[in-house]
Scaffold this motif. Structure first.
Motif, PDB file in Angstrom:
ATOM      1  N   GLN A 122      60.683  39.011  -5.858  1.00 15.78           N
ATOM      2  CA  GLN A 122      61.260  38.939  -5.846  1.00 15.78           C
ATOM      3  C   GLN A 122      63.148  38.755  -5.879  1.00 15.78           C
ATOM      4  O   GLN A 122      63.949  37.888  -4.892  1.00 15.78           O
ATOM      5  CB  GLN A 122      61.024  37.896  -3.744  1.00 15.78           C
ATOM      6  CG  GLN A 122      59.781  38.349  -3.158  1.00 15.78           C
ATOM      7  CD  GLN A 122      59.373  37.129  -1.958  1.00 15.78           C
ATOM      8  OE1 GLN A 122      60.437  36.372  -1.502  1.00 15.78           O
ATOM      9  NE2 GLN A 122      58.070  36.691  -2.224  1.00 15.78           N
ATOM     10  N   HIS A 126      66.251  37.674  -4.379  1.00 14.35           N
ATOM     11  CA  HIS A 126      66.738  36.908  -4.168  1.00 14.35           C
ATOM     12  C   HIS A 126      68.955  36.748  -5.033  1.00 14.35           C
ATOM     13  O   HIS A 126      69.603  36.371  -4.501  1.00 14.35           O
ATOM     14  CB  HIS A 126      66.425  35.496  -4.452  1.00 14.35           C
ATOM     15  CG  HIS A 126      65.567  35.187  -3.724  1.00 14.35           C
ATOM     16  ND1 HIS A 126      65.751  34.349  -2.947  1.00 14.35           N
ATOM     17  CD2 HIS A 126      64.170  35.403  -3.343  1.00 14.35           C
ATOM     18  CE1 HIS A 126      64.769  33.995  -2.677  1.00 14.35           C
ATOM     19  NE2 HIS A 126      63.534  34.735  -2.517  1.00 14.35           N
ATOM     20  N   HIS A 129      70.905  37.804  -2.324  1.00 11.20           N
ATOM     21  CA  HIS A 129      71.995  36.267  -1.347  1.00 11.20           C
ATOM     22  C   HIS A 129      72.534  35.156  -2.133  1.00 11.20           C
ATOM     23  O   HIS A 129      73.894  35.515  -1.325  1.00 11.20           O
ATOM     24  CB  HIS A 129      70.313  35.309  -1.028  1.00 11.20           C
ATOM     25  CG  HIS A 129      69.544  35.785   0.293  1.00 11.20           C
ATOM     26  ND1 HIS A 129      69.971  36.294   1.312  1.00 11.20           N
ATOM     27  CD2 HIS A 129      67.816  36.403  -0.141  1.00 11.20           C
ATOM     28  CE1 HIS A 129      68.635  36.529   2.033  1.00 11.20           C
ATOM     29  NE2 HIS A 129      67.744  36.773   1.652  1.00 11.20           N
ATOM     30  N   VAL A 163      65.596  30.066  -8.078  1.00  9.01           N
ATOM     31  CA  VAL A 163      66.216  30.104  -6.528  1.00  9.01           C
ATOM     32  C   VAL A 163      64.835  29.584  -6.212  1.00  9.01           C
ATOM     33  O   VAL A 163      63.786  28.820  -6.751  1.00  9.01           O
ATOM     34  CB  VAL A 163      65.955  31.597  -6.208  1.00  9.01           C
ATOM     35  CG1 VAL A 163      67.012  32.218  -6.498  1.00  9.01           C
ATOM     36  CG2 VAL A 163      64.214  32.154  -6.469  1.00  9.01           C
ATOM     37  N   GLU A 165      63.274  28.615  -2.384  1.00 11.52           N
ATOM     38  CA  GLU A 165      62.793  29.695  -1.237  1.00 11.52           C
ATOM     39  C   GLU A 165      61.496  29.306  -0.158  1.00 11.52           C
ATOM     40  O   GLU A 165      60.874  28.571  -1.316  1.00 11.52           O
ATOM     41  CB  GLU A 165      62.505  30.974  -1.765  1.00 11.52           C
ATOM     42  CG  GLU A 165      60.487  31.476  -2.667  1.00 11.52           C
ATOM     43  CD  GLU A 165      59.658  31.403  -1.446  1.00 11.52           C
ATOM     44  OE1 GLU A 165      59.541  31.583  -0.040  1.00 11.52           O
ATOM     45  OE2 GLU A 165      58.679  31.302  -2.677  1.00 11.52           O
ATOM     46  N   LYS A 168      59.681  33.354   1.385  1.00  9.88           N
ATOM     47  CA  LYS A 168      60.846  34.087   1.706  1.00  9.88           C
ATOM     48  C   LYS A 168      62.410  33.908   1.888  1.00  9.88           C
ATOM     49  O   LYS A 168      62.956  35.150   1.994  1.00  9.88           O
ATOM     50  CB  LYS A 168      60.173  35.697   1.690  1.00  9.88           C
ATOM     51  CG  LYS A 168      59.142  35.969   1.144  1.00  9.88           C
ATOM     52  CD  LYS A 168      58.736  37.333   1.787  1.00  9.88           C
ATOM     53  CE  LYS A 168      57.319  37.900   1.438  1.00  9.88           C
ATOM     54  NZ  LYS A 168      57.152  39.460   1.942  1.00  9.88           N
ATOM     55  N   HIS A 170      65.952  32.486   1.594  1.00 14.53           N
ATOM     56  CA  HIS A 170      66.253  31.755   0.870  1.00 14.53           C
ATOM     57  C   HIS A 170      66.845  30.393   0.740  1.00 14.53           C
ATOM     58  O   HIS A 170      67.910  30.598   1.728  1.00 14.53           O
ATOM     59  CB  HIS A 170      66.992  32.499   0.292  1.00 14.53           C
ATOM     60  CG  HIS A 170      68.742  32.360  -1.156  1.00 14.53           C
ATOM     61  ND1 HIS A 170      67.653  32.686  -1.694  1.00 14.53           N
ATOM     62  CD2 HIS A 170      69.752  31.544  -1.155  1.00 14.53           C
ATOM     63  CE1 HIS A 170      68.594  32.271  -3.223  1.00 14.53           C
ATOM     64  NE2 HIS A 170      69.815  31.531  -2.648  1.00 14.53           N
ATOM     65  N   HIS A 173      69.831  27.547  -5.350  1.00 13.21           N
ATOM     66  CA  HIS A 173      69.847  28.422  -6.281  1.00 13.21           C
ATOM     67  C   HIS A 173      70.647  28.191  -7.189  1.00 13.21           C
ATOM     68  O   HIS A 173      71.516  26.817  -6.263  1.00 13.21           O
ATOM     69  CB  HIS A 173      70.442  30.340  -6.158  1.00 13.21           C
ATOM     70  CG  HIS A 173      72.037  30.503  -5.375  1.00 13.21           C
ATOM     71  ND1 HIS A 173      71.693  30.531  -4.266  1.00 13.21           N
ATOM     72  CD2 HIS A 173      72.996  30.009  -6.657  1.00 13.21           C
ATOM     73  CE1 HIS A 173      73.236  30.650  -4.227  1.00 13.21           C
ATOM     74  NE2 HIS A 173      73.762  30.463  -5.196  1.00 13.21           N
TER      75      HIS A 173
END
Length: 299
Positions: A122, A126, A129, A163, A165, A168, A170, A173
């Motif tokens: 993903q 991200h 994001h 990241v 999470e 899923k 966020h 990071h």
């Protein structure tokens, strides 16, 4: 035995040194240790007394300079300290920086997971994001990085891009890029844009350079602490090929967040086009790894 005591004993054993031999080496290494004698060294080794904060910093810098932290027992002793940094660092972030980091509550179910971005299925979601958060927290129209360029940066073999999470969502990071020392200084002095990096500006994994902290976010102090500990461990494991750590911030509170963590402002000014105050921060990696805050918490 505490960390410093163990390191002193292990180093003497490793190098087959007497206490007087080590005293001589240490006194020549740092002015903070110039007056050291075998009586004091013996007391440190047996934990009868403990060195001051400045002396601890000098001792750790000595072990780093001797490259005994790169592997073996001394390496494992210090790595263990960083692995135990999460709880105390989370407490510091909660007490001192909650108003800057944010304090969104943790759900009662489900656990957060840390992923390296370059291997994450993903990744692109991200990255979007990350860019949205950077745009929201920087001066209007200043942040100009595209998802495609950030993905290329994060895919570089020497980049540290993580990241956090949950289901899923966020949560945070940490994007840190290894670039050439000269390039890092240019960015820190705002002589070139942080968004102008090309492939030629990056360092290989085994090439000496500067880690540039491009983006860092945690939705609460706990997430921020988890990501910071991962970064500390990465810097420690790559200390032999990392010369400096650099941050370029367009936020004054970015300077507050880094206070007492070893990094120093080396240049600042006002951007003529966007009107924000900028701060270029750069320090040797040892100053980051052995900052006052870290030493107080786990050493």
């Amino acid at each position: 035995m505490n960390t410093i005591s163990r390191l002193l004993c292990e180093y003497r054993k490793l190098c087959n040194l007497t206490q007087q031999n080590l005293v001589t080496e240490l006194s020549h290494f740092s002015n903070d240790l110039k007056a050291l004698n075998t009586v004091t060294l013996s007391r440190w080794e047996t934990e009868t007394t403990s060195p001051s904060l400045n002396k601890k910093k000098s001792l750790l810098n000595f072990f780093a300079a001797k490259e005994c932290l790169n592997d073996g027992v001394c390496h494992d002793i210090v790595r263990d300290r960083y692995e135990n940094l999460y709880e105390p660092l989370s407490g510091v972030f909660t007490r001192n920086y909650q108003y800057l980091i944010g304090n969104l509550p943790e759900p009662k179910t489900g656990e957060h997971i840390i992923h390296p971005l370059k291997d994450f299925t993903q990744k692109l979601e991200h990255i979007e994001h990350i860019i949205d958060i950077e745009i929201a927290t920087n001066s209007t129209d200043y942040y100009s990085l595209t998802p495609k360029i950030m993905a290329e940066w994060c895919d570089h073999s020497s980049s540290f891009c993580m990241v956090c999470e949950r289901k899923k969502q966020h949560l945070g990071h940490f994007v840190m890029l290894k670039i050439k020392n000269s390039v890092a200084r240019e960015i820190a002095h705002y002589k070139r844009s942080e968004f102008s990096l090309t492939e030629d500006d990056f360092c290989d994994v085994d090439e000496n350079g500067t880690y540039y902290v491009h983006a860092l976010y945690g939705r609460n102090p706990k997430i921020a602490a988890i990501l910071n500990v991962k970064a500390y461990l990465h810097l420690f494991e790559h200390m032999d090929t990392t010369d400096n750590v650099m941050i370029f911030s367009t936020r004054t509170d970015g300077v507050l967040l880094t206070k007492d963590y070893g990094i120093k402002v080396i240049a600042n000014g006002e951007d003529e086009q966007y009107g924000f105050d900028w701060h270029g921060m750069l320090s040797p990696v040892e100053d980051i790894l052995f900052s006052d805050t870290v030493l107080k918490l786990v050493f």
